[in-house]
Structure formats: C-alpha cells, structure tokens
Design a protein around this motif. Structure first.
Motif, mmCIF file in Angstrom:
data_model
loop_
_atom_site.group_PDB
_atom_site.id
_atom_site.type_symbol
_atom_site.label_atom_id
_atom_site.label_comp_id
_atom_site.label_asym_id
_atom_site.label_seq_id
_atom_site.Cartn_x
_atom_site.Cartn_y
_atom_site.Cartn_z
ATOM 1 N N LEU A 1 -11.640 1.730 9.001
ATOM 2 C CA LEU A 1 -10.956 1.765 7.711
ATOM 3 C C LEU A 1 -10.029 2.981 7.606
ATOM 4 O O LEU A 1 -9.427 3.219 6.575
ATOM 5 C CB LEU A 1 -11.999 1.808 6.582
ATOM 6 N N GLY A 2 -9.939 3.757 8.720
ATOM 7 C CA GLY A 2 -9.110 4.959 8.684
ATOM 8 C C GLY A 2 -9.771 6.090 7.930
ATOM 9 O O GLY A 2 -9.106 6.919 7.309
ATOM 10 N N ARG A 3 -11.100 6.126 7.994
ATOM 11 C CA ARG A 3 -11.853 7.177 7.292
ATOM 12 C C ARG A 3 -12.720 7.930 8.296
ATOM 13 O O ARG A 3 -12.726 7.623 9.478
ATOM 14 C CB ARG A 3 -12.683 6.556 6.168
ATOM 15 N N ALA A 4 -13.463 8.903 7.798
ATOM 16 C CA ALA A 4 -14.280 9.737 8.684
ATOM 17 C C ALA A 4 -15.191 8.864 9.537
ATOM 18 O O ALA A 4 -15.740 7.860 9.054
ATOM 19 C CB ALA A 4 -15.103 10.712 7.855
ATOM 20 N N LYS A 5 -15.373 9.248 10.800
ATOM 21 C CA LYS A 5 -16.206 8.481 11.735
ATOM 22 C C LYS A 5 -17.632 8.330 11.207
ATOM 23 O O LYS A 5 -18.301 7.330 11.455
ATOM 24 C CB LYS A 5 -16.199 9.200 13.087
ATOM 25 N N SER A 6 -18.101 9.352 10.464
ATOM 26 C CA SER A 6 -19.465 9.297 9.927
ATOM 27 C C SER A 6 -19.598 8.329 8.757
ATOM 28 O O SER A 6 -20.709 8.095 8.269
ATOM 29 C CB SER A 6 -19.917 10.701 9.504
ATOM 30 N N TRP B 1 -3.115 1.834 -1.943
ATOM 31 C CA TRP B 1 -2.697 0.865 -2.970
ATOM 32 C C TRP B 1 -1.203 0.594 -2.837
ATOM 33 O O TRP B 1 -0.764 -0.559 -2.795
ATOM 34 C CB TRP B 1 -3.047 1.451 -4.340
ATOM 35 N N GLN B 2 -0.410 1.637 -2.761
ATOM 36 C CA GLN B 2 1.047 1.493 -2.684
ATOM 37 C C GLN B 2 1.454 0.764 -1.408
ATOM 38 O O GLN B 2 2.327 -0.113 -1.431
ATOM 39 C CB GLN B 2 1.705 2.867 -2.766
ATOM 40 N N SER B 3 0.809 1.113 -0.271
ATOM 41 C CA SER B 3 1.147 0.481 1.016
ATOM 42 C C SER B 3 0.833 -1.012 1.010
ATOM 43 O O SER B 3 1.477 -1.801 1.706
ATOM 44 C CB SER B 3 0.365 1.141 2.157
ATOM 45 N N ALA B 4 -0.176 -1.405 0.219
ATOM 46 C CA ALA B 4 -0.606 -2.810 0.196
ATOM 47 C C ALA B 4 0.227 -3.658 -0.761
ATOM 48 O O ALA B 4 0.032 -4.875 -0.841
ATOM 49 C CB ALA B 4 -2.077 -2.878 -0.184
ATOM 50 N N GLY B 5 1.150 -3.034 -1.493
ATOM 51 C CA GLY B 5 1.976 -3.774 -2.467
ATOM 52 C C GLY B 5 1.507 -3.476 -3.884
ATOM 53 O O GLY B 5 0.553 -4.093 -4.360
ATOM 54 N N TRP B 6 2.160 -2.520 -4.540
ATOM 55 C CA TRP B 6 1.671 -1.978 -5.815
ATOM 56 C C TRP B 6 1.426 -3.063 -6.862
ATOM 57 O O TRP B 6 0.336 -3.192 -7.412
ATOM 58 C CB TRP B 6 2.654 -0.928 -6.345
ATOM 59 N N LYS B 7 2.472 -3.851 -7.158
ATOM 60 C CA LYS B 7 2.385 -4.822 -8.276
ATOM 61 C C LYS B 7 1.342 -5.899 -8.000
ATOM 62 O O LYS B 7 0.537 -6.235 -8.866
ATOM 63 C CB LYS B 7 3.751 -5.469 -8.516
ATOM 64 N N GLU C 1 -1.513 -5.070 8.940
ATOM 65 C CA GLU C 1 -0.773 -4.161 8.066
ATOM 66 C C GLU C 1 -1.402 -4.193 6.668
ATOM 67 O O GLU C 1 -2.005 -5.203 6.286
ATOM 68 C CB GLU C 1 0.701 -4.572 7.988
ATOM 69 N N PRO C 2 -1.257 -3.097 5.886
ATOM 70 C CA PRO C 2 -1.993 -2.974 4.611
ATOM 71 C C PRO C 2 -1.890 -4.175 3.675
ATOM 72 O O PRO C 2 -2.905 -4.637 3.155
ATOM 73 C CB PRO C 2 -1.389 -1.720 3.973
ATOM 74 N N ALA C 3 -0.695 -4.700 3.464
ATOM 75 C CA ALA C 3 -0.536 -5.808 2.510
ATOM 76 C C ALA C 3 -1.303 -7.047 2.975
ATOM 77 O O ALA C 3 -2.021 -7.681 2.196
ATOM 78 C CB ALA C 3 0.949 -6.142 2.325
#
Length: 808
Positions: A229-234, A389-395, A327-329
C-alpha cells in the motif's frame, strides 16, 4: 535576523523519550544535560546515569557512536537546577500527566534564562493548558515540540504554539530542528493528539474496525496495509507491537477523554482485543508478545476468536495484490467495486480516512500539506492521505465517500464539508496545486513556511499535485544517457552534478564512462563535480541509496564469454574510473545518504571530499559474494595505514592496518556516518549533514570552497611503504586459528587471505615502497582468482537470486 546559536540544551526526564532525545542532540554535537529525580540510593544522578548507560543497549541504536553516551551530562532536580541558566533550549519529556508536568514547571521556571525556549515533548496534552501559571514572558517562549519515537530515525517533529507563543521563537526552534537535528517540522494546532497521531491513530482504529467487520486476520491485514500500500513495512499490527500497545492505548485514551462530543467518538473506544492484550501485560515487542509472539524461530500471530497464538504468514489474495499495483484512480475503483472481502476492507479504510481528514482539516492543521507531511514522516507512508485522494480523482472519490456516508457505511454520520465539492478545491481537482495547499481557515491555497533554512534544501520534500520540481529532471541537463544524467541545479551554474540512473545506483562500465565524462566536462567549464543521487523518495521518506556497489550483473556477459579471466578488463575499467576521480584536476565531492557499499564506498574513498547524511551506512562488503574489494578500496586502506604510521613516527605498518583489514574481511558496515568516521571510511574533515534534504546544497558549497581555496589534486606516482609478507603471515596465522576453531569456513579463510595480501602489498619485504598501480594489480588478481572458484560463483548466484549472502 540575529543569530540564534543553540550552545546547550537541557532535557527534563530521563525516560525512554527524554534519554533518546538527549542522545540525538549528542549525535548532532549539541552539548546536553539530562535531568531526572534525585536517586534515593547511590549517587544522586543515578536515574540519569542509568538511562545514559542504557542507551548503549537499545536497538535501533539511538547514538551514532555508542561510546559517546558519556557526552551526555547527568543531573538531578535537587542539586543541578542552576545548570538551566546555561541552556538555550529546555525540553521537558516526563510522563504524560498534566499535574506532574505543572509541578516540575514550578520548580524549573525560576532557573530559566530570559532568552531560553521552553518546550514540552507531549504527544497529545494541551499546550495552552500546560502553560497555565506561567508569567507572560515565559508563556511567550513556551511551545510543544513532539518528537516521534525513535527520535534519531523518525523524521517528523510537530511544533505546537499556543496563542501567546512568539512567532520568532517558533522560527528559531524550527530552524534548529530542521538543520541541526535533521527533522521535518510540521506546525500543528493545539488540538488533542495534534496532527500525526490524530490522523494516524484514527487510521489504525479504522483498520481495527473494518478488519473485524470483514473478518480479515491480523497477518493478512499487515500484508495488505504495508509496503503493498506504499506504507511502512511493519504495516498496522506489527507497528503497534513496535510502538508498544500501552503507548497506543494511552494515545487512544487521550482521544476518548478530550473528544467526547466528536461525531467519530464511538471509533475512539479502545478495541476489545487491544484492551485484552494490555490488561494481560502483552504490550508488544518490549514484553515479547502482542499481536505477534516469537516462539523459538517461529513468529506466531494472535487469533482474536480463541485468544491463542497461531502460525502466521497468511498473505493477501493475489487478485487484490494485482489491484494494488494499478494506478491510483483504477486501484480505488477496482477496490470499491470488488466483491472480495479484502478489497472491500481496503476501500473501507481509504474511505474512512478520506472522510476523517475532510471533516477535520480545518480544526487540526493549517493546510492539507501539514496532514500529508505529518503522516508521511510520522507513520512512514510514501504518500499522504490527501495526496492519495487527489491522485485517485478528487471529485469521483468525494462522491463515492458521500454515497457511503449517506448509505450508513461510514464510521460516523457527518457530511463532508462544502469546500470538498465546490469552489477552489473542486476547480483545482484537489487540495494541492501550483499555488500551494488548501487551507479551509484561509479559504485559499497557501504556500509552506519559507524560513531561510529551507533555502539550504535544493529539493524540499515535495507534495504530489504541487509545482515542486522532480529532482530527477530538474535544473539544466548538460548531457544524459541511459546510465547517468550530468546537470546543474537552478542558479548553481558553477558546479556540475552527476547522478546515476541504474538500479540502486550500481556502477557498471556505462556508469563509469558517464562519471569519467562528467569529470571531463567539469574540468573544462566548472569549479568541480558533485556525485549525488536523486530519488523518487524525495516525495516520501528521505534518504535513498548512494550506491549498492559494482554492477555484477553487467559483468556476467564477459564472464560467460571469457570465464573469470574475461572479467579482468571490467575490473580494470572500474579501477581506472576511481583513479580518474582521485586525480581529477577539479574537486569531486561525493554526497551520500542511505547505503554506500562496495564500489559505492570506493567511489567515496577516492573523492576529494565526502558529505554524508547521518544515516549513511558505508562499508566494503564484497566478502558477501566471495570476492575482495577491487575498485581501490584495499589500496586506499594500505595508503591510509602508511600515512597513519608516518604521522606516528612508526614503521609497524600492520598495527595501523589491522582495523581496516578487519572491516573489509568481516564486511563491516558503519552504523552511521559518525561511525564511518571512526572506521576511517570518512575523514575527520568530511562533513556530516543531519537533514538529508541539505545534502546537495552542502556538497555544492564544499566544491566551491575547495575550488576557491586553490584546489590541487594529489600528485600521482607517490610510493608508499607496506606491511609486506611478514604482515600477511601474521594475519594468516590469526585466520588459521579462526578456521581451525570453526569460526570461519575454508573459503572465508581463502578470501580473507587474499584481502591480507592486497592490503599488505604482496610478497615483498616489510617497509618496501610500492605504487598505487602495484596495489591495484594485487586487488585485480585476487578478484579474478576468486571468481574462478566454484564457492565464490555459488555466493554470487545466491546473492543475485535471493539478495542474501550464502555462507559456504
């Protein structure tokens, strides 16, 4: 503005956080006094002294060099309060009890100098309430300064003013925290748990709630919410174990106690499974059990239904893993529409966090940038929640969140604010834009703080959607190919920069050619050359790799065609490249962060000067693949030993060689840049930078300083005395004992013997004078000979296939 130089700091409280903050101040060469209560038995400073001694045992190590724990001055509140007068900054870090803190403040306040900045390292108590009882002058110099644990490694520090804190005090403290201590500073409002813990702990509580709802086991949740998810490995539950379940429960309780009227208040209830573990004394890593428990070599995970620990290691469904690679969207759309429980769980967690930050942005932060940076730096996310949120398409995402809230699927029945759907944010398609980041309070997009200290950051941590330059493309490109980019940064036309484009910035023949070309260009038109590696991680946690060493894969075709002997031209070319760096007519400065291993270390050793971020891990590690360093690293060890012996008026060259031999033979890697200085990989005159974002700026200035001082390269052809065959025999005798005692294998003995031969100058009399070319030829021969052995080939293939050293 007049200089604000922090000459000494006091830390009040020698607990886990206080002692580690003191340790990091010592790392940064700031004198520090560590206070605690007077001990009832033994020496009065016993509590502080024990805390200082304990710093040497902690992992990860709070100190860059363990031996420097003694630089922290121990003190107690009964005898030593007069020391506070000497301190420019005083940081209180005692237990999270308002009454205890007030009692301590009454005791210390009369002893503070009139210019002292007084700060509390609280994780969530009201800063305004803590300042009750202060006179107006002290109130103006008081604020919150929230370090994240462990303070040496966590980039985030939250700076929390009260309504009466002087702006100049905040600017001075932010400058000190940013440049001297290397932190990413976010200014937070004085609200419960500030920004990072407020949003980060809510996101963890949302994971608890949604995992229970969808029936996802803890280890699967961690597989879903970690690096995938692009977060800390732990991830989530391993992180909770590392932080301490009692600590997490305390932060949650702060939310319960202070946010009772909050629409999300039911979510702040301590999860039953967490309460059960804390009540049972299973507090995570520090007690040996929490959500996970180690039994022998096996890692077990808690089954909340039975309360028993079961085998862990269950993974996310492959279909969901594939969704997360999109990709995020598309990723968010697929997760929302899927009927897979794991996908539904992930969409629910995204939705809950988007809902929460939309509702509370105005209350807790100055702008959306503060939330995104606080979560990235404090919780290890590669991108912040508003960026996601913005990368996935705000509206579109906003509409989906609204639909779920109206359908009763949200964690609270509270609408998103109007600014989400209409006005400047909707028109911009998100909260980040070229004009800055959205501030609901200002009803405008606002720029981040522009203190003079940020001029030292050529590439400040960027936010997706803003006008920030990509460090991989910014500035003016002079030349570029698939291997390197040669360029100058904006307004810095006198210093050339070369950046590698290979995976982990490894050095193959094409990178060596690019480096040589950069030196040619620098000699023709510039004051010098900086070797600096940009990274996409400028967008997330800072500090990517300098270089993982020579590119062994690039050497494989030559090996396949000509066997071990076919590799010799590859090695010779690398050596010639390093000598080109050393004897460049203009200074070459290496600017390193992250790992600088093998050939990366050798590139640094041959540079005119080195600038290293504190968290730079340097070493000659070729033993791991059954080889010897052959880019001049052993040659430089022999030269350094000769210089040290000469300075000491000694002819016992082996005495000055032993540590360097051991470092290479045992593949020792420095635990910090400070440790690298101690090991000899960095020189006392080299510069250590605490904020990795300042690395390029400092390196460019080092090139200018060297050039302006009339830089001359070393004179080639110098002959140096070596330890010779007697030195080799002494080392081999010691190695034979280790082999015969079963401490090293026969192949380890062979490799270490070849290292000894190279650093001692080969089969010559002790004290014989040899050239650099002679020493390089010894390295080259040892490398090629070892490559011809089956055992070394096994090690290389093992490393290429698994990334782990083979012990054979």
């Amino acid at each position: 503005m007049s200089n604000f130089i922090v000459k000494k700091v006091a830390v009040l409280g020698a607990g886990v956080m206080g002692a580690q903050i003191a340790a990091h101040l010592v790392n940064a060469r700031v004198p520090v006094v560590l206070f605690d209560l007077p001990a009832k038995e033994g020496p009065k400073n016993g509590i502080s002294l024990r805390a200082i001694e304990n710093l040497k045992k902690l992992s990860p190590a709070p100190l860059g060099i363990n031996d420097e724990a003694g630089l922290i001055q121990a003190a107690n509140y009964e005898d030593d309060l007069a020391l506070l007068k000497e301190c420019d900054v005083v940081i209180e870090a005692i237990a999270e009890r308002m009454d205890w803190k007030h009692d301590l403040y009454k005791k210390v306040a009369p002893h503070l100098a009139s210019h002292t900045i007084f700060a509390t390292n609280t994780s969530g108590l009201s800063i305004t309430a803590l300042s009750d009882g202060f006179d107006a002058d002290l109130k103006s110099r008081f604020c919150g300064v929230h370090f994240f644990n462990p303070p040496r490694y966590m980039h985030l520090v939250e700076l929390i003013p009260t309504a009466t804190t002087q702006p100049a005090i905040l600017d001075r403290l932010e400058t000190f925290l940013t440049s001297t201590l290397g932190k990413g500073v976010v200014r937070a409002k004085d609200t419960p748990n500030f920004i990072a813990n407020r949003v980060g702990i809510f996101s963890i509580l949302a994971v608890f709630a949604e995992a229970e709802k969808y029936g996802i086991p803890f280890d699967v949740v961690d597989d879903l919410t970690g690096s995938k998810l692009g977060r800390a490995k732990s991830a989530t539950f391993r992180t909770a174990d590392v932080v301490g379940l009692d600590t997490m429960a305390h932060v949650i309780k702060t939310m319960q106690d202070t946010l009772m009227d909050d629409p999300f208040a039911p979510v702040y209830k301590t999860p039953a499974v967490l309460k059960g573990l804390v009540d049972a004394g299973a507090l995570g890593q520090k007690t040996g059990a929490g959500f996970y428990k180690k039994e022998g070599k096996a890692i077990k995970v808690l089954d909340p239904k039975t309360g028993q620990y079961v085998d862990s290691g269950k993974k996310a469904d492959e279909i969901v893993v594939r969704m997360l690679k999109k990709e995020p969207a598309e990723r968010i759309k697929l997760l929302r529409e899927s009927t897979n429980p794991q996908a539904q769980f992930l969409w629910a967690v995204f939705r809950d966090v988007f809902h929460y930050i939309g509702v509370y942005l105005e209350q807790i932060a100055g702008s959306a940038a503060d939330i995104d940076l606080a979560i990235r730096w404090g919780f290890g996310w590669n991108s912040g929640p508003f960026e996601d949120w913005q990368s996935a398409g705000w509206k579109q995402v906003a509409e989906w969140v609204k639909e779920d809230i109206e359908a009763g699927k949200g964690l609270a029945n509270v609408a998103l604010p109007a600014w989400v759907f209409a006005g400047p944010v909707a028109e911009n398609q998100g909260v980040h834009g070229a004009q800055g980041s959205w501030s609901p309070a200002a009803q405008a997009f606002v720029q981040r703080n522009a203190l003079p200290v940020y001029a030292r950051q050529v590439f400040r941590a960027a936010l997706k959607g803003t006008a920030a330059a990509d460090p991989r493309k910014a500035g003016r490109t002079v030349e570029e190919n698939d291997a390197v980019r040669i360029w100058v940064s904006e307004g810095q036309d006198d210093v050339l920069v070369v950046s590698f484009k290979s995976k982990m910035n490894t050095i193959g023949p094409d990178v060596t050619d690019g480096l040589t070309r950069a030196i040619d260009l620098a000699q023709a038109e510039y004051k010098g050359l900086v070797v600096w590696q940009p990274t996409s991680l400028q967008l997330g946690a800072p500090g990517g790799p300098f270089s993982a060493g020579a590119n062994l894969e690039a050497a494989m075709p030559a090996f396949m065609m000509g066997g071990a002997k076919g590799i010799e031209p590859f090695v010779k070319k690398f050596q010639d490249g390093m000598m080109r760096v050393k004897y460049s007519a203009v200074p070459v400065v290496s600017a390193a962060s992250g790992i600088a291993l093998g050939g990366g270390c050798e590139l640094m050793l041959h540079s005119a000067k080195r600038v290293a971020a504190l968290e730079t891990y340097i070493g000659l590690v070729e033993v791991g693949v059954g080889l010897v360093p052959a880019g001049g690293g052993l040659k430089e060890a022999a030269l350094a030993a000769a210089r040290a012996a000469q300075a000491a008026g000694s002819t016992n060259y082996l005495q000055f060689l032993t540590n360097r031999f051991q470092a290479a033979a045992m593949a020792k890697v420095s635990a910090s840049a400070l440790d690298a200085q101690k090991m000899g990989y960095l020189q006392p005159s080299d510069t250590i930078v605490f904020n990795v974002h300042e690395l390029l700026h400092v390196a460019q200035n080092e090139v200018r300083a060297l050039s302006n001082a009339g830089y001359r390269a070393p004179v080639p052809g110098t002959l140096v005395p070596v330890a010779g065959r007697s030195g080799i025999a002494t080392i081999k005798a010691s190695l034979a004992n280790m082999r015969d005692g079963g401490f090293i294998s026969a192949h380890d003995f062979l490799i270490a013997s070849r290292i000894a031969e190279a650093v001692c100058g080969g089969d010559v009399e002790a004290g014989s004078l040899v050239s650099e070319e002679w020493l390089l030829a010894l390295e080259r021969k040892a490398f090629v000979d070892l490559l011809g052995t089956g055992k070394t080939q096994e090690r290389i293939m093992g490393m290429l296939q698994t990334g782990k050293p083979v012990r054979n």
